[in-house]
Motif scaffolding. Sequence first.
Motif, PDB file in Angstrom:
ATOM      1  N   LYS A  43       0.833  -1.206   0.000  1.00 19.91           N
ATOM      2  CA  LYS A  43       0.000   0.000   0.000  1.00 19.91           C
ATOM      3  C   LYS A  43       0.861   1.247   0.000  1.00 19.91           C
ATOM      4  O   LYS A  43       2.039   1.213   0.353  1.00 19.91           O
ATOM      5  N   GLU A  44       0.247   2.340  -0.370  1.00 17.55           N
ATOM      6  CA  GLU A  44       0.935   3.617  -0.290  1.00 17.55           C
ATOM      7  C   GLU A  44       0.943   4.111   1.152  1.00 17.55           C
ATOM      8  O   GLU A  44       0.076   3.744   1.955  1.00 17.55           O
ATOM      9  N   ARG A  45       1.901   4.948   1.442  1.00 19.20           N
ATOM     10  CA  ARG A  45       1.953   5.539   2.761  1.00 19.20           C
ATOM     11  C   ARG A  45       0.791   6.522   2.907  1.00 19.20           C
ATOM     12  O   ARG A  45       0.558   7.362   2.031  1.00 19.20           O
ATOM     13  N   GLU A  46       0.077   6.414   4.018  1.00 19.83           N
ATOM     14  CA  GLU A  46      -1.088   7.257   4.223  1.00 19.83           C
ATOM     15  C   GLU A  46      -1.008   8.002   5.553  1.00 19.83           C
ATOM     16  O   GLU A  46      -0.474   7.514   6.542  1.00 19.83           O
ATOM     17  N   PHE A  47      -1.578   9.198   5.514  1.00 21.35           N
ATOM     18  CA  PHE A  47      -1.696   9.991   6.736  1.00 21.35           C
ATOM     19  C   PHE A  47      -2.700   9.323   7.664  1.00 21.35           C
ATOM     20  O   PHE A  47      -3.763   8.870   7.224  1.00 21.35           O
ATOM     21  N   VAL A  48      -2.372   9.304   8.961  1.00 23.52           N
ATOM     22  CA  VAL A  48      -3.253   8.699   9.957  1.00 23.52           C
ATOM     23  C   VAL A  48      -3.771   9.745  10.949  1.00 23.52           C
ATOM     24  O   VAL A  48      -4.965   9.836  11.208  1.00 23.52           O
ATOM     25  N   ALA A  49      -2.845  10.525  11.474  1.00 28.45           N
ATOM     26  CA  ALA A  49      -3.204  11.503  12.502  1.00 28.45           C
ATOM     27  C   ALA A  49      -2.135  12.568  12.547  1.00 28.45           C
ATOM     28  O   ALA A  49      -0.989  12.337  12.159  1.00 28.45           O
ATOM     29  N   GLY A  50      -2.520  13.726  13.046  1.00 29.25           N
ATOM     30  CA  GLY A  50      -1.546  14.796  13.152  1.00 29.25           C
ATOM     31  C   GLY A  50      -1.897  15.741  14.274  1.00 29.25           C
ATOM     32  O   GLY A  50      -3.042  15.768  14.756  1.00 29.25           O
ATOM     33  N   ILE A  51      -0.916  16.489  14.695  1.00 28.49           N
ATOM     34  CA  ILE A  51      -1.143  17.478  15.737  1.00 28.49           C
ATOM     35  C   ILE A  51      -0.454  18.760  15.332  1.00 28.49           C
ATOM     36  O   ILE A  51       0.680  18.775  14.857  1.00 28.49           O
ATOM     37  N   GLN A  52      -1.194  19.839  15.513  1.00 30.81           N
ATOM     38  CA  GLN A  52      -0.703  21.156  15.113  1.00 30.81           C
ATOM     39  C   GLN A  52       0.421  21.612  16.027  1.00 30.81           C
ATOM     40  O   GLN A  52       0.535  21.182  17.168  1.00 30.81           O
ATOM     41  N   TRP A  53       1.271  22.478  15.520  1.00 29.36           N
ATOM     42  CA  TRP A  53       2.274  23.093  16.384  1.00 29.36           C
ATOM     43  C   TRP A  53       1.550  23.733  17.564  1.00 29.36           C
ATOM     44  O   TRP A  53       0.439  24.210  17.449  1.00 29.36           O
ATOM     45  N   GLY A  54       2.204  23.709  18.707  1.00 22.99           N
ATOM     46  CA  GLY A  54       1.582  24.238  19.905  1.00 22.99           C
ATOM     47  C   GLY A  54       0.693  23.223  20.602  1.00 22.99           C
ATOM     48  O   GLY A  54       0.188  23.488  21.693  1.00 22.99           O
ATOM     49  N   GLY A  55       0.487  22.060  19.987  1.00 24.47           N
ATOM     50  CA  GLY A  55      -0.265  21.002  20.653  1.00 24.47           C
ATOM     51  C   GLY A  55      -1.765  21.091  20.503  1.00 24.47           C
ATOM     52  O   GLY A  55      -2.502  20.403  21.197  1.00 24.47           O
ATOM     53  N   THR A  56      -2.217  21.887  19.567  1.00 22.40           N
ATOM     54  CA  THR A  56      -3.658  22.050  19.395  1.00 22.40           C
ATOM     55  C   THR A  56      -4.142  21.351  18.127  1.00 22.40           C
ATOM     56  O   THR A  56      -3.355  20.931  17.300  1.00 22.40           O
ATOM     57  N   ASN A  57      -5.447  21.277  18.029  1.00 23.56           N
ATOM     58  CA  ASN A  57      -6.100  20.816  16.800  1.00 23.56           C
ATOM     59  C   ASN A  57      -5.587  19.484  16.268  1.00 23.56           C
ATOM     60  O   ASN A  57      -5.052  19.411  15.161  1.00 23.56           O
ATOM     61  N   PRO A  58      -5.734  18.412  17.031  1.00 15.94           N
ATOM     62  CA  PRO A  58      -5.402  17.107  16.464  1.00 15.94           C
ATOM     63  C   PRO A  58      -6.353  16.767  15.324  1.00 15.94           C
ATOM     64  O   PRO A  58      -7.494  17.226  15.312  1.00 15.94           O
ATOM     65  N   TYR A  59      -5.842  16.006  14.396  1.00 11.65           N
ATOM     66  CA  TYR A  59      -6.642  15.642  13.225  1.00 11.65           C
ATOM     67  C   TYR A  59      -6.457  14.159  12.953  1.00 11.65           C
ATOM     68  O   TYR A  59      -5.353  13.644  13.050  1.00 11.65           O
ATOM     69  N   TYR A  60      -7.548  13.487  12.614  1.00 11.06           N
ATOM     70  CA  TYR A  60      -7.510  12.042  12.413  1.00 11.06           C
ATOM     71  C   TYR A  60      -8.257  11.676  11.136  1.00 11.06           C
ATOM     72  O   TYR A  60      -9.255  12.313  10.776  1.00 11.06           O
ATOM     73  N   ILE A  61      -7.799  10.625  10.513  1.00  9.27           N
ATOM     74  CA  ILE A  61      -8.599  10.091   9.416  1.00  9.27           C
ATOM     75  C   ILE A  61      -9.789   9.353  10.021  1.00  9.27           C
ATOM     76  O   ILE A  61      -9.759   8.941  11.190  1.00  9.27           O
ATOM     77  N   ASP A  62     -10.826   9.186   9.246  1.00 12.11           N
ATOM     78  CA  ASP A  62     -12.079   8.645   9.770  1.00 12.11           C
ATOM     79  C   ASP A  62     -11.900   7.254  10.372  1.00 12.11           C
ATOM     80  O   ASP A  62     -12.529   6.920  11.393  1.00 12.11           O
ATOM     81  N   SER A  63     -11.056   6.454   9.785  1.00 13.26           N
ATOM     82  CA  SER A  63     -10.949   5.066  10.224  1.00 13.26           C
ATOM     83  C   SER A  63     -10.311   4.910  11.599  1.00 13.26           C
ATOM     84  O   SER A  63     -10.416   3.832  12.200  1.00 13.26           O
ATOM     85  N   VAL A  64      -9.684   5.947  12.124  1.00 15.44           N
ATOM     86  CA  VAL A  64      -9.057   5.844  13.445  1.00 15.44           C
ATOM     87  C   VAL A  64      -9.691   6.790  14.459  1.00 15.44           C
ATOM     88  O   VAL A  64      -9.313   6.755  15.641  1.00 15.44           O
ATOM     89  N   LYS A  65     -10.621   7.599  14.028  1.00 21.34           N
ATOM     90  CA  LYS A  65     -11.283   8.520  14.964  1.00 21.34           C
ATOM     91  C   LYS A  65     -11.943   7.744  16.082  1.00 21.34           C
ATOM     92  O   LYS A  65     -12.607   6.736  15.841  1.00 21.34           O
TER      93      LYS A  65
END
Length: 126
Positions: A43-65
């Motif tokens: 498979k291709e490498r895929e984004f899973v989750a991320g966190i903004q600088w400063g520790g705010t606004n985490p973001y997740y793909i739907d399958s791991v939310k």
Amino acid sequence: QMQVVESGGGSMQPGGSLRLSCVASGFTLEHNSIGWFRQGPGKEREFVAGIQWGGTNPYYIDSVKGRFIVSRDSHKNKVYLQMNSLKSEDAAVYYCAIRGVPFGSIALRTDDYAYWGQGTQVTVSS
């Protein structure tokens, strides 16, 4: 010298939990947005989750939310990915990636990240 190192991977049964860690040297994680990516076999490498600088606004793909939690410890210059209720489809090599653009936003593409760790293997099987 800038270096990114992941740890915490391993083998777990479905429904179990693992916590991945990412430690960076040579720069301040607090000023950078961090992405966790994964790449399964064939498979291709895929984004899973991320966190903004400063520790705010985490973001997740739907399958791991609701199952994964990304966090950071600024004092230790570390970022974590807590993975709960693991599923077989979560099995992959997981990578920590650092944007390298101070105060830049989370990005979803691999090309938007300048620094990568070597990856840590996560296996999910009964």
